[in-house]
Design a protein around this motif. Structure first.
Motif, mmCIF file in Angstrom:
data_model
loop_
_atom_site.group_PDB
_atom_site.id
_atom_site.type_symbol
_atom_site.label_atom_id
_atom_site.label_comp_id
_atom_site.label_asym_id
_atom_site.label_seq_id
_atom_site.Cartn_x
_atom_site.Cartn_y
_atom_site.Cartn_z
ATOM 1 N N LYS A 46 -9.409 10.490 -0.614
ATOM 2 C CA LYS A 46 -10.582 9.658 -0.819
ATOM 3 C C LYS A 46 -10.045 8.259 -1.051
ATOM 4 O O LYS A 46 -8.895 8.073 -1.478
ATOM 5 C CB LYS A 46 -11.455 10.161 -1.958
ATOM 6 C CG LYS A 46 -10.844 10.082 -3.340
ATOM 7 C CD LYS A 46 -11.850 10.590 -4.358
ATOM 8 C CE LYS A 46 -11.235 10.748 -5.723
ATOM 9 N NZ LYS A 46 -12.197 11.313 -6.678
ATOM 10 N N ASN A 47 -10.864 7.290 -0.753
ATOM 11 C CA ASN A 47 -10.421 5.903 -0.751
ATOM 12 C C ASN A 47 -11.414 5.026 -1.488
ATOM 13 O O ASN A 47 -12.624 5.166 -1.305
ATOM 14 C CB ASN A 47 -10.293 5.421 0.696
ATOM 15 C CG ASN A 47 -9.329 6.260 1.484
ATOM 16 O OD1 ASN A 47 -8.126 6.040 1.433
ATOM 17 N ND2 ASN A 47 -9.842 7.246 2.204
ATOM 18 N N LEU A 48 -10.895 4.120 -2.288
ATOM 19 C CA LEU A 48 -11.720 3.193 -3.044
ATOM 20 C C LEU A 48 -11.283 1.773 -2.711
ATOM 21 O O LEU A 48 -10.095 1.451 -2.786
ATOM 22 C CB LEU A 48 -11.560 3.439 -4.544
ATOM 23 C CG LEU A 48 -11.773 4.876 -5.027
ATOM 24 C CD1 LEU A 48 -11.394 5.001 -6.487
ATOM 25 C CD2 LEU A 48 -13.195 5.317 -4.795
ATOM 26 N N PHE A 49 -12.233 0.937 -2.347
ATOM 27 C CA PHE A 49 -11.949 -0.460 -2.046
ATOM 28 C C PHE A 49 -12.476 -1.276 -3.215
ATOM 29 O O PHE A 49 -13.683 -1.347 -3.448
ATOM 30 C CB PHE A 49 -12.617 -0.864 -0.732
ATOM 31 C CG PHE A 49 -12.186 -2.201 -0.210
ATOM 32 C CD1 PHE A 49 -10.846 -2.536 -0.095
ATOM 33 C CD2 PHE A 49 -13.126 -3.132 0.184
ATOM 34 C CE1 PHE A 49 -10.455 -3.773 0.401
ATOM 35 C CE2 PHE A 49 -12.752 -4.368 0.687
ATOM 36 C CZ PHE A 49 -11.401 -4.685 0.797
ATOM 37 N N ARG A 56 -8.638 -10.312 -6.228
ATOM 38 C CA ARG A 56 -7.600 -9.655 -5.419
ATOM 39 C C ARG A 56 -8.135 -8.305 -4.981
ATOM 40 O O ARG A 56 -8.781 -7.602 -5.760
ATOM 41 C CB ARG A 56 -6.313 -9.493 -6.217
ATOM 42 C CG ARG A 56 -5.625 -10.830 -6.455
ATOM 43 C CD ARG A 56 -4.323 -10.709 -7.235
ATOM 44 N NE ARG A 56 -3.474 -9.645 -6.775
ATOM 45 C CZ ARG A 56 -2.807 -8.801 -7.583
ATOM 46 N NH1 ARG A 56 -2.914 -8.903 -8.897
ATOM 47 N NH2 ARG A 56 -2.041 -7.863 -7.094
ATOM 48 N N LEU A 57 -7.865 -7.953 -3.737
ATOM 49 C CA LEU A 57 -8.411 -6.739 -3.137
ATOM 50 C C LEU A 57 -7.383 -5.615 -3.132
ATOM 51 O O LEU A 57 -6.206 -5.836 -2.820
ATOM 52 C CB LEU A 57 -8.849 -7.023 -1.699
ATOM 53 C CG LEU A 57 -9.873 -8.152 -1.547
ATOM 54 C CD1 LEU A 57 -10.057 -8.495 -0.083
ATOM 55 C CD2 LEU A 57 -11.195 -7.771 -2.191
ATOM 56 N N PHE A 58 -7.863 -4.398 -3.429
ATOM 57 C CA PHE A 58 -7.005 -3.215 -3.464
ATOM 58 C C PHE A 58 -7.700 -2.072 -2.736
ATOM 59 O O PHE A 58 -8.887 -1.826 -2.950
ATOM 60 C CB PHE A 58 -6.746 -2.765 -4.911
ATOM 61 C CG PHE A 58 -6.029 -3.784 -5.746
ATOM 62 C CD1 PHE A 58 -4.640 -3.752 -5.865
ATOM 63 C CD2 PHE A 58 -6.728 -4.771 -6.417
ATOM 64 C CE1 PHE A 58 -3.975 -4.693 -6.640
ATOM 65 C CE2 PHE A 58 -6.075 -5.719 -7.195
ATOM 66 C CZ PHE A 58 -4.693 -5.677 -7.303
ATOM 67 N N VAL A 118 -2.688 0.872 -2.253
ATOM 68 C CA VAL A 118 -2.151 1.690 -3.338
ATOM 69 C C VAL A 118 -2.288 3.146 -2.924
ATOM 70 O O VAL A 118 -3.390 3.609 -2.598
ATOM 71 C CB VAL A 118 -2.917 1.450 -4.651
ATOM 72 C CG1 VAL A 118 -2.360 2.324 -5.768
ATOM 73 C CG2 VAL A 118 -2.895 -0.029 -5.035
ATOM 74 N N LEU A 119 -1.168 3.860 -2.906
ATOM 75 C CA LEU A 119 -1.173 5.281 -2.562
ATOM 76 C C LEU A 119 -0.800 6.101 -3.782
ATOM 77 O O LEU A 119 0.188 5.792 -4.468
ATOM 78 C CB LEU A 119 -0.166 5.569 -1.446
ATOM 79 C CG LEU A 119 -0.388 4.842 -0.117
ATOM 80 C CD1 LEU A 119 0.769 5.131 0.835
ATOM 81 C CD2 LEU A 119 -1.712 5.232 0.505
ATOM 82 N N LEU A 159 2.009 0.310 -2.364
ATOM 83 C CA LEU A 159 2.388 0.522 -3.751
ATOM 84 C C LEU A 159 2.144 2.004 -4.020
ATOM 85 O O LEU A 159 0.995 2.458 -3.993
ATOM 86 C CB LEU A 159 1.529 -0.356 -4.660
ATOM 87 C CG LEU A 159 1.726 -0.246 -6.160
ATOM 88 C CD1 LEU A 159 3.153 -0.622 -6.542
ATOM 89 C CD2 LEU A 159 0.725 -1.151 -6.870
ATOM 90 N N VAL A 160 3.211 2.780 -4.213
ATOM 91 C CA VAL A 160 3.101 4.225 -4.439
ATOM 92 C C VAL A 160 3.269 4.457 -5.935
ATOM 93 O O VAL A 160 4.335 4.156 -6.495
ATOM 94 C CB VAL A 160 4.167 4.994 -3.625
ATOM 95 C CG1 VAL A 160 4.074 6.486 -3.913
ATOM 96 C CG2 VAL A 160 4.018 4.700 -2.144
ATOM 97 N N VAL A 161 2.212 4.981 -6.559
ATOM 98 C CA VAL A 161 2.208 5.097 -8.016
ATOM 99 C C VAL A 161 1.549 6.396 -8.476
ATOM 100 O O VAL A 161 0.796 7.035 -7.740
ATOM 101 C CB VAL A 161 1.468 3.911 -8.678
ATOM 102 C CG1 VAL A 161 2.157 2.601 -8.399
ATOM 103 C CG2 VAL A 161 0.025 3.856 -8.249
#
Length: 167
Positions: A46-49, A56-58, A118-119, A159-161
């Protein structure tokens, strides 16, 4: 003009990233997708914008069943203050996609590099990773390494967190 699904697949092919796509009715939510994804293996995203207080956009991509703690995610992703969801016009402007179709493949349209991807680390441990191919009428599977290679080829070092999750 925003990239199409055909443009995306051609880009993946040029990078020699294996991909497999299944067609299905529009799936605007993860819950709706479960009827289609039921017998498939791997990590379903699932993805959140979102944006922070400095605009700043993520694009946050995580496991479909992970409940992200939005009150504490800013520290994990380097945001300035709490994040909030972006409007549909921002989604179209930066990723060239409509609500319900959010996908990390959307950064193919972010030629300005305005979006930080961000993953979730736990998602990348599942194989393959399933995401929409710029529209919610299909699901495309790629390896975690393939997804990262795609992002890097678009100029988006992910960015893998470990993301903060609700209990």
């Amino acid at each position: 003009m925003a990239a199409t699904r055909a443009d995306l697949f051609a880009f993946l092919d040029r990078l020699a990233i294996a991909h497999r796509t299944i067609e299905h009715p529009p799936l605007p939510t993860v819950e709706a997708a479960m009827a289609v994804w039921g017998g498939m293996t791997g990590g379903f995203a699932k993805n959140l914008f979102v944006k922070d207080k400095k605009s700043r956009l993520f694009l946050i991509t995580l496991r479909k069943d992970a409940a992200l703690d939005l009150k504490h995610v800013q520290a994990a992703i380097g945001a300035s203050g709490r994040v909030s969801f972006c409007a549909a016009d921002q989604l179209m402007e930066h990723l060239g996609i409509l609500p319900g179709s959010v996908t990390p493949f959307g950064v193919l349209n972010d030629t300005a590099g305005a979006v930080t991807v961000v993953l979730e680390k736990a998602l990348l441990e599942l194989d393959p990773v399933h995401v929409h191919p710029l529209e919610n009428t299909a699901t495309t599977a790629v390896s975690a390494d393939g997804l990262i290679a795609f992002l890097r080829a678009t100029g988006h070092e992910p960015l893998v967190v470990d993301l903060p999750l609700l209990a």
